[in-house]
Design a protein around this motif. Sequence first.
Motif, PDB file in Angstrom:
ATOM      1  N   PRO A  25       0.828  -1.218   0.000  1.00 28.00           N
ATOM      2  CA  PRO A  25       0.000   0.000   0.000  1.00 28.00           C
ATOM      3  C   PRO A  25       0.860   1.265   0.000  1.00 28.00           C
ATOM      4  O   PRO A  25       0.425   2.314  -0.452  1.00 28.00           O
ATOM      5  N   CYS A  26       2.071   1.171   0.513  1.00 24.88           N
ATOM      6  CA  CYS A  26       2.950   2.333   0.565  1.00 24.88           C
ATOM      7  C   CYS A  26       4.341   1.881   0.142  1.00 24.88           C
ATOM      8  O   CYS A  26       4.801   0.829   0.541  1.00 24.88           O
ATOM      9  N   LYS A  27       4.979   2.680  -0.691  1.00 28.86           N
ATOM     10  CA  LYS A  27       6.286   2.265  -1.187  1.00 28.86           C
ATOM     11  C   LYS A  27       7.372   3.287  -0.843  1.00 28.86           C
ATOM     12  O   LYS A  27       8.283   3.543  -1.631  1.00 28.86           O
ATOM     13  N   CYS A  28       7.245   3.871   0.343  1.00 29.29           N
ATOM     14  CA  CYS A  28       8.248   4.843   0.754  1.00 29.29           C
ATOM     15  C   CYS A  28       9.502   4.107   1.244  1.00 29.29           C
ATOM     16  O   CYS A  28       9.518   2.883   1.353  1.00 29.29           O
ATOM     17  N   ASN A  29      10.515   4.876   1.576  1.00 24.58           N
ATOM     18  CA  ASN A  29      11.779   4.301   2.012  1.00 24.58           C
ATOM     19  C   ASN A  29      11.677   3.602   3.357  1.00 24.58           C
ATOM     20  O   ASN A  29      12.406   2.638   3.611  1.00 24.58           O
ATOM     21  N   ILE A  30      10.769   4.096   4.212  1.00 22.67           N
ATOM     22  CA  ILE A  30      10.596   3.446   5.518  1.00 22.67           C
ATOM     23  C   ILE A  30      10.096   2.025   5.298  1.00 22.67           C
ATOM     24  O   ILE A  30      10.627   1.062   5.860  1.00 22.67           O
ATOM     25  N   CYS A  31       9.087   1.885   4.443  1.00 23.77           N
ATOM     26  CA  CYS A  31       8.513   0.562   4.192  1.00 23.77           C
ATOM     27  C   CYS A  31       9.531  -0.340   3.501  1.00 23.77           C
ATOM     28  O   CYS A  31       9.622  -1.534   3.797  1.00 23.77           O
ATOM     29  N   LYS A  32      10.305   0.229   2.594  1.00 21.38           N
ATOM     30  CA  LYS A  32      11.323  -0.564   1.896  1.00 21.38           C
ATOM     31  C   LYS A  32      12.363  -1.076   2.886  1.00 21.38           C
ATOM     32  O   LYS A  32      12.749  -2.242   2.851  1.00 21.38           O
ATOM     33  N   SER A  86       4.898   0.246   9.527  1.00 19.64           N
ATOM     34  CA  SER A  86       5.433   0.787  10.780  1.00 19.64           C
ATOM     35  C   SER A  86       5.126   2.268  10.929  1.00 19.64           C
ATOM     36  O   SER A  86       5.491   2.889  11.910  1.00 19.64           O
ATOM     37  N   HIS A  87       4.460   2.851   9.964  1.00 16.72           N
ATOM     38  CA  HIS A  87       4.044   4.259  10.099  1.00 16.72           C
ATOM     39  C   HIS A  87       2.624   4.374   9.571  1.00 16.72           C
ATOM     40  O   HIS A  87       2.124   3.489   8.894  1.00 16.72           O
ATOM     41  N   GLU A  88       1.987   5.488   9.901  1.00 13.48           N
ATOM     42  CA  GLU A  88       0.611   5.705   9.480  1.00 13.48           C
ATOM     43  C   GLU A  88       0.575   5.982   7.979  1.00 13.48           C
ATOM     44  O   GLU A  88       1.422   6.716   7.464  1.00 13.48           O
TER      45      GLU A  88
HETATM   46 ZN   LIG Z   1       5.682   3.709   3.809  1.00 16.76          ZN
END
Ligand SMILES: [Zn+2]
Length: 93
Positions: A25-32, A86-88
Amino acid sequence: MNVKNAMEILVEEALNNYWSQLQLPCKCNICKTDVYAITLNNLPPRYISNENGLAFVKAENFDDQSRVNILNQIVKATGVVAVRPSHEIKPSS
Ligand SMILES: [Zn+2]
């Protein structure tokens, strides 16, 4: 003494290669980075002491079974992060 976990390099390569194909659902660096960390936790480390060691592990990685194994763990970790990021995540409307 200076050792490196070869899995870190192999997983990073595989993750970069397949990142665009993974369903998240989210492909930001945190999720990666979360996917990266979970994948590494689920794979046995392969410690190497020098560049030759890395070449050896990379050659071994061409073996299909190891490659499939790394990929399977990445897909599993993606599932974990997709369900529990791990983040909203703001709903995109
Ligand atoms: Zn993310």
